[in-house]
Motif scaffolding. Structure first.
Motif, PDB file in Angstrom:
ATOM      1  N   UNK A  27       0.845  -1.200   0.000  1.00  0.00           N
ATOM      2  CA  UNK A  27       0.000   0.000   0.000  1.00  0.00           C
ATOM      3  C   UNK A  27       0.879   1.248   0.000  1.00  0.00           C
ATOM      4  N   UNK A  28       0.303   2.329  -0.461  1.00  0.00           N
ATOM      5  CA  UNK A  28       1.008   3.600  -0.474  1.00  0.00           C
ATOM      6  C   UNK A  28       1.359   4.028   0.949  1.00  0.00           C
ATOM      7  N   UNK A  29       0.461   3.755   1.897  1.00  0.00           N
ATOM      8  CA  UNK A  29       0.717   4.148   3.285  1.00  0.00           C
ATOM      9  C   UNK A  29       1.925   3.397   3.862  1.00  0.00           C
ATOM     10  N   UNK A  30       2.120   2.158   3.446  1.00  0.00           N
ATOM     11  CA  UNK A  30       3.297   1.402   3.915  1.00  0.00           C
ATOM     12  C   UNK A  30       4.568   2.041   3.390  1.00  0.00           C
ATOM     13  N   UNK A  31       4.600   2.352   2.093  1.00  0.00           N
ATOM     14  CA  UNK A  31       5.802   2.928   1.483  1.00  0.00           C
ATOM     15  C   UNK A  31       6.091   4.335   2.001  1.00  0.00           C
ATOM     16  N   UNK A  32       5.047   5.052   2.382  1.00  0.00           N
ATOM     17  CA  UNK A  32       5.211   6.438   2.843  1.00  0.00           C
ATOM     18  C   UNK A  32       5.219   6.546   4.367  1.00  0.00           C
ATOM     19  N   UNK A  33       5.410   5.448   5.044  1.00  0.00           N
ATOM     20  CA  UNK A  33       5.345   5.423   6.520  1.00  0.00           C
ATOM     21  C   UNK A  33       6.313   6.412   7.152  1.00  0.00           C
ATOM     22  N   UNK A  34       7.481   6.562   6.558  1.00  0.00           N
ATOM     23  CA  UNK A  34       8.476   7.520   7.056  1.00  0.00           C
ATOM     24  C   UNK A  34       8.563   8.656   6.042  1.00  0.00           C
ATOM     25  N   UNK A  35       7.923   9.801   6.339  1.00  0.00           N
ATOM     26  CA  UNK A  35       7.805  10.889   5.354  1.00  0.00           C
ATOM     27  C   UNK A  35       9.133  11.415   4.815  1.00  0.00           C
ATOM     28  N   UNK A  36      10.214  11.309   5.580  1.00  0.00           N
ATOM     29  CA  UNK A  36      11.513  11.811   5.113  1.00  0.00           C
ATOM     30  C   UNK A  36      12.324  10.774   4.357  1.00  0.00           C
ATOM     31  N   UNK A  37      11.765   9.591   4.130  1.00  0.00           N
ATOM     32  CA  UNK A  37      12.512   8.528   3.456  1.00  0.00           C
ATOM     33  C   UNK A  37      12.520   8.734   1.944  1.00  0.00           C
ATOM     34  N   UNK A  38      13.440   8.067   1.278  1.00  0.00           N
ATOM     35  CA  UNK A  38      13.516   8.124  -0.187  1.00  0.00           C
ATOM     36  C   UNK A  38      12.266   7.524  -0.825  1.00  0.00           C
ATOM     37  N   UNK A  39      11.712   6.476  -0.212  1.00  0.00           N
ATOM     38  CA  UNK A  39      10.504   5.870  -0.765  1.00  0.00           C
ATOM     39  C   UNK A  39       9.341   6.856  -0.740  1.00  0.00           C
ATOM     40  N   UNK A  40       9.174   7.551   0.374  1.00  0.00           N
ATOM     41  CA  UNK A  40       8.104   8.543   0.465  1.00  0.00           C
ATOM     42  C   UNK A  40       8.311   9.657  -0.560  1.00  0.00           C
ATOM     43  N   UNK A  41       9.548  10.107  -0.702  1.00  0.00           N
ATOM     44  CA  UNK A  41       9.861  11.162  -1.682  1.00  0.00           C
ATOM     45  C   UNK A  41       9.582  10.679  -3.103  1.00  0.00           C
ATOM     46  N   UNK A  76      17.013  -2.122  -7.100  1.00  0.00           N
ATOM     47  CA  UNK A  76      17.766  -2.801  -6.041  1.00  0.00           C
ATOM     48  C   UNK A  76      17.374  -4.274  -6.072  1.00  0.00           C
ATOM     49  N   UNK A  77      18.083  -5.084  -5.299  1.00  0.00           N
ATOM     50  CA  UNK A  77      17.792  -6.510  -5.253  1.00  0.00           C
ATOM     51  C   UNK A  77      16.455  -6.752  -4.556  1.00  0.00           C
ATOM     52  N   UNK A  78      15.541  -7.414  -5.241  1.00  0.00           N
ATOM     53  CA  UNK A  78      14.203  -7.652  -4.692  1.00  0.00           C
ATOM     54  C   UNK A  78      14.203  -8.542  -3.463  1.00  0.00           C
ATOM     55  N   UNK A  79      15.124  -9.517  -3.402  1.00  0.00           N
ATOM     56  CA  UNK A  79      15.179 -10.419  -2.246  1.00  0.00           C
ATOM     57  C   UNK A  79      15.616  -9.676  -0.984  1.00  0.00           C
ATOM     58  N   UNK A  80      16.413  -8.645  -1.139  1.00  0.00           N
ATOM     59  CA  UNK A  80      16.836  -7.835   0.004  1.00  0.00           C
ATOM     60  C   UNK A  80      15.743  -6.819   0.336  1.00  0.00           C
ATOM     61  N   UNK A  81      15.139  -6.217  -0.682  1.00  0.00           N
ATOM     62  CA  UNK A  81      14.124  -5.183  -0.477  1.00  0.00           C
ATOM     63  C   UNK A  81      12.912  -5.715   0.281  1.00  0.00           C
ATOM     64  N   UNK A  82      12.591  -6.983   0.106  1.00  0.00           N
ATOM     65  CA  UNK A  82      11.427  -7.538   0.792  1.00  0.00           C
ATOM     66  C   UNK A  82      11.581  -7.423   2.309  1.00  0.00           C
ATOM     67  N   UNK A  83      12.817  -7.449   2.820  1.00  0.00           N
ATOM     68  CA  UNK A  83      13.043  -7.267   4.255  1.00  0.00           C
ATOM     69  C   UNK A  83      12.743  -5.819   4.672  1.00  0.00           C
ATOM     70  N   UNK A  84      13.082  -4.865   3.801  1.00  0.00           N
ATOM     71  CA  UNK A  84      12.762  -3.458   4.070  1.00  0.00           C
ATOM     72  C   UNK A  84      11.249  -3.274   4.084  1.00  0.00           C
ATOM     73  N   UNK A  85      10.601  -3.877   3.103  1.00  0.00           N
ATOM     74  CA  UNK A  85       9.149  -3.771   3.018  1.00  0.00           C
ATOM     75  C   UNK A  85       8.476  -4.377   4.257  1.00  0.00           C
ATOM     76  N   UNK A  86       8.960  -5.512   4.712  1.00  0.00           N
ATOM     77  CA  UNK A  86       8.391  -6.123   5.912  1.00  0.00           C
ATOM     78  C   UNK A  86       8.664  -5.286   7.161  1.00  0.00           C
ATOM     79  N   UNK A  87       9.801  -4.597   7.194  1.00  0.00           N
ATOM     80  CA  UNK A  87      10.065  -3.685   8.308  1.00  0.00           C
ATOM     81  C   UNK A  87       9.040  -2.542   8.304  1.00  0.00           C
ATOM     82  N   UNK A  88       8.754  -2.006   7.117  1.00  0.00           N
ATOM     83  CA  UNK A  88       7.761  -0.934   7.024  1.00  0.00           C
ATOM     84  C   UNK A  88       6.376  -1.442   7.435  1.00  0.00           C
ATOM     85  N   UNK A  89       6.064  -2.673   7.104  1.00  0.00           N
ATOM     86  CA  UNK A  89       4.747  -3.233   7.433  1.00  0.00           C
ATOM     87  C   UNK A  89       4.596  -3.513   8.926  1.00  0.00           C
ATOM     88  N   UNK A  90       5.609  -4.146   9.526  1.00  0.00           N
ATOM     89  CA  UNK A  90       5.454  -4.686  10.875  1.00  0.00           C
ATOM     90  C   UNK A  90       6.321  -4.001  11.933  1.00  0.00           C
TER      91      UNK A  90
END
Length: 194
Positions: free
Chosen positions: A21-35, A55-69
């Motif tokens: 979701x967009x809210x997951x990616x934008x969870x940290x407003x100052x992050x590169x993903x939010x920008x 970037x490597x998708x297998x590594x990024x999934x850990x970032x995504x899970x951090x944003x989620x949980x």
């Protein structure tokens, strides 16, 4: 950023397709993903309209899970993804692993000692290769790789990890080949069948 923060976002992360979701990616407003998703910057998209992140998708999934949980992955999970990514980058790795597995099958995979000899196939032909220090009568599996495309130390390190998973354990000490031989090293292993 869109007013609808629950909007579904499709991503192409290094070739791996992920949805969040967009809210997951934008969870940290100052992050590169939010920008990236704010609309203030041009964002690359793939041919199917997914946001592209190089970037490597297998590594990024850990970032995504951090944003989620809000939790970091266990260290072994994160390091495993990085290790697998690095291993895939070693030219000829799968071929070397297959040579080892074929050699183990040919030896009938008996418990006991075996030697694995790592040879640079770009330099010599190894028909009667002798390695000083290996006792007569012991099985030797010859793994050939090309040093111009493969960094031997990384290759052996990752092969040792994969062998350990199937009960083949590196033993202390190595055996240097004769100078006229193109082999790099022979290592002593113990097969421990459970």
């Amino acid at each position: 950023m869109s007013k609808n923060d629950s909007q579904v976002v499709d991503l192409n992360v290094g070739g791996r397709h992920l949805t969040t979701s967009l809210s997951t990616l934008a969870k940290y407003p100052d992050s590169m993903l939010a920008a990236m998703l704010s609309g203030r910057h041009p964002v690359a998209k793939d041919k199917d309209g997914r946001y592209f992140i190089d970037v490597d998708g297998d590594v990024f999934v850990h970032i995504l899970n951090f944003l989620r949980f809000g939790k970091m992955p266990p260290p072994e999970r994160a390091s495993e993804a990085l290790r697998d990514n690095w291993k895939r980058g070693i030219a000829g790795y799968d071929d070397c692993l297959n040579q080892l597995l074929e050699g183990l099958m040919a030896s009938r995979y008996h418990s006991g000692v075996l030697y694995i000899q790592f040879s640079d196939s770009s330099q010599y032909v190894f028909t009667l290769c002798k390695v000083a220090g290996i006792p007569e009568g012991h099985q030797v599996i010859n793994v050939k790789y090309t040093s111009s495309t493969t960094y031997g130390t990384n290759l052996v390190h990752f092969l040792n990890e994969d062998l350990k998973r199937i009960g083949v354990h590196l033993q202390p000490g190595d055996f240097r080949p004769e100078p006229k031989c193109g082999c790099r090293v022979a290592l002593r292993y113990m097969i421990k069948l459970e």
